[in-house]
Structures are given as structure tokens and as C-alpha cells.
Scaffold this active site. Structure first.
Site, mmCIF file in Angstrom:
data_model
loop_
_atom_site.group_PDB
_atom_site.id
_atom_site.type_symbol
_atom_site.label_atom_id
_atom_site.label_comp_id
_atom_site.label_asym_id
_atom_site.label_seq_id
_atom_site.Cartn_x
_atom_site.Cartn_y
_atom_site.Cartn_z
ATOM 1 N N ALA A 1 -2.615 4.464 11.831
ATOM 2 C CA ALA A 1 -3.424 4.727 10.643
ATOM 3 C C ALA A 1 -4.227 3.468 10.347
ATOM 4 O O ALA A 1 -3.669 2.360 10.336
ATOM 5 C CB ALA A 1 -2.542 5.083 9.445
ATOM 6 N N GLU A 2 -5.525 3.621 10.110
ATOM 7 C CA GLU A 2 -6.367 2.436 9.981
ATOM 8 C C GLU A 2 -6.057 1.589 8.761
ATOM 9 O O GLU A 2 -6.537 0.453 8.641
ATOM 10 C CB GLU A 2 -7.858 2.802 10.008
ATOM 11 C CG GLU A 2 -8.315 3.722 8.914
ATOM 12 C CD GLU A 2 -8.394 5.168 9.363
ATOM 13 O OE1 GLU A 2 -9.291 5.870 8.904
ATOM 14 O OE2 GLU A 2 -7.542 5.587 10.174
ATOM 15 N N ASN A 3 -5.243 2.112 7.844
ATOM 16 C CA ASN A 3 -4.839 1.276 6.712
ATOM 17 C C ASN A 3 -3.752 0.264 7.099
ATOM 18 O O ASN A 3 -3.316 -0.517 6.256
ATOM 19 C CB ASN A 3 -4.374 2.135 5.524
ATOM 20 C CG ASN A 3 -3.204 3.036 5.871
ATOM 21 O OD1 ASN A 3 -3.059 3.467 7.004
ATOM 22 N ND2 ASN A 3 -2.371 3.339 4.899
#
Length: 227
Positions: free
Chosen positions: A47-49
């Protein structure tokens, strides 16, 4: 003929994710695919977070407000997971280390151009987010979207009418009616919903479709939910 619902579309895409892949799942229907991965496949969902190794959704007892995926769902971590800062997360993306990203879209062109943001959406503005990095840098880009708009307009098009996210990037499309590859010659249908003819599918599309000689029926188990 009943089109697939959003959970069935996510399930179908998940079946093509292979063992050992590092996968990014976009916000919306794509993020649901992580819930339907085959149990025998070892997959790292990024997840890019800042999570590398998203696990299943958290139960109410497990829920941690600080542990969410890119869709803000409260999740768990799989064994071996890592949490990194945003710079390292996007370095993973921009460095070409994501095997597959699964994104939502408004339109896909016959040459693989992707349009998955629209600055005309009221009160939201141009929110392309991390999709541009993913579409440009992932080793493969898959799209999940409904085959047509609510007004009946085609989402599979000769060329996109909306601003592009990236050019010539989409390799495969999962819709509620079909599974379609993007090839140098254009759209190639691999699976079609039971009860829908090739002519019907072509009528609902805005670009010519070819069909594989072994084109099969698009199937998914009954799935309902509110995830």
C-alpha cells in the site's frame, strides 16, 4: 444475464495474481481483491501509504486506527510485513519493483492508455494521486471497472476522452461482463459473461473487439457484502 458485482469482479482479478508477486491494489474495487487471494499463494500486497505486506481485514477486536491500507480500511499485517515511510514506499513503486498494480479506471483505450481521474468531478478537483506513478512504473497494470457508464457509455474506447493517467500501460481489464487483454492489435476478449453474445459485448464497447479461439465463460462464485 446478471453482470458481476464489485466483489465478484475483485475475486476474478485476484485469481490471476501469482505466487510470489508484490502487488499494489488501488482504492475502490481493486483493494477488495486482496480479500480473495487463493490461500495457497504467497503474495505481498503493498500500500503506497507505507505498508509492504498488508494482511486480511482486522476484526473489531484487532482494529488499530493507525494501521490502514490505501483505502483507509483497518487491516492486519501478514508475517514478514514491513512499515516504511512514504519516500521509501514510492521508491519501491518508481523503481519498478511492483509486479502488478490493479487500478480502477474511467476509460481504457485500445492501445492501453489509461484515464482514471477526472478534474471535472464536483468538489474533488484533479486527484490523480499515486496512480500516475503506479501506471508508469509497475511491471504490469490491470484495471477493474464496469464495462459501461451508468448512462450506457463505453469505457473501452478507441481513444480516451478524459485526461490520461499514463500512456500504453494497461495489460488486462476485468469488467462486470468480460476479461479483456490489451494487445498490440487492440482489445482481445478472453472471457465473456454467460448469456452475453459477442455481438452484445461489442455493442457495449467503443472499440473493435477480437475474441480468443478458446474464449471461455466468465464465472465467479456468489459473493455479497459491504466491504
Amino acid at each position: 444475464m446478471t453482470p458481476l458485482n464489485r466483489f465478484q469482479m475483485a475475486w476474478r482479478a485476484a485469481q490471476d495474481i501469482q505466487d510470489g508477486m508484490v502487488v499494489n491494489l488501488g482504492i475502490g474495487i481493486p483493494v477488495l481483491a486482496g480479500d480473495y487471494l487463493p490461500a495457497d499463494r504467497d503474495v505481498f500486497i503493498q500500500a503506497e501509504n507505507g505498508i509492504i505486506g498488508c494482511g486480511p481485514l482486522a476484526t473489531p477486536d484487532e482494529a488499530d486506527a493507525d494501521l490502514v491500507d490505501a483505502g483507509s480500511r483497518r487491516i492486519t499485517l501478514r508475517p514478514g510485513a514491513s512499515i516504511v515511510d512514504s519516500a521509501r514506499s514510492f521508491a519501491l513503486i518508481r523503481g519498478g519493483h511492483i509486479d502488478v498494480t490493479v487500478l480502477g479506471a474511467f476509460e481504457v483505450a485500445a492501445n492501453g492508455d489509461l484515464a482514471n481521474w477526472d478534474m471535472r468531478v464536483p468538489n474533488k478537483g484533479p486527484l490523480v494521486g499515486g496512480a500516475m506513478d503506479l501506471a508508469a512504473c509497475a511491471r504490469a497494470v490491470w484495471v477493474i471497472m464496469e464495462h459501461a457508464t451508468r448512462q450506457g457509455g463505453a469505457r473501452l474506447r478507441e481513444s480516451c476522452s478524459l485526461p490520461l493517467t499514463a500512456v500504453r500501460c494497461v495489460k488486462r481489464i476485468y469488467t462486470d461482463l468480460a476479461v479483456v487483454d490489451v494487445t498490440p492489435a487492440g482489445f482481445l476478449v478472453r472471457e465473456i459473461l454467460d448469456g452475453l453474445t459477442q455481438k452484445d459485448l461489442q455493442t457495449r464497447s467503443g472499440a473493435p473487439l477480437a475474441f480468443t479461439p478458446d474464449c471461455t465463460v466468465l464465472r465467479a462464485p456468489p459473493i455479497e457484502g459491504t466491504k
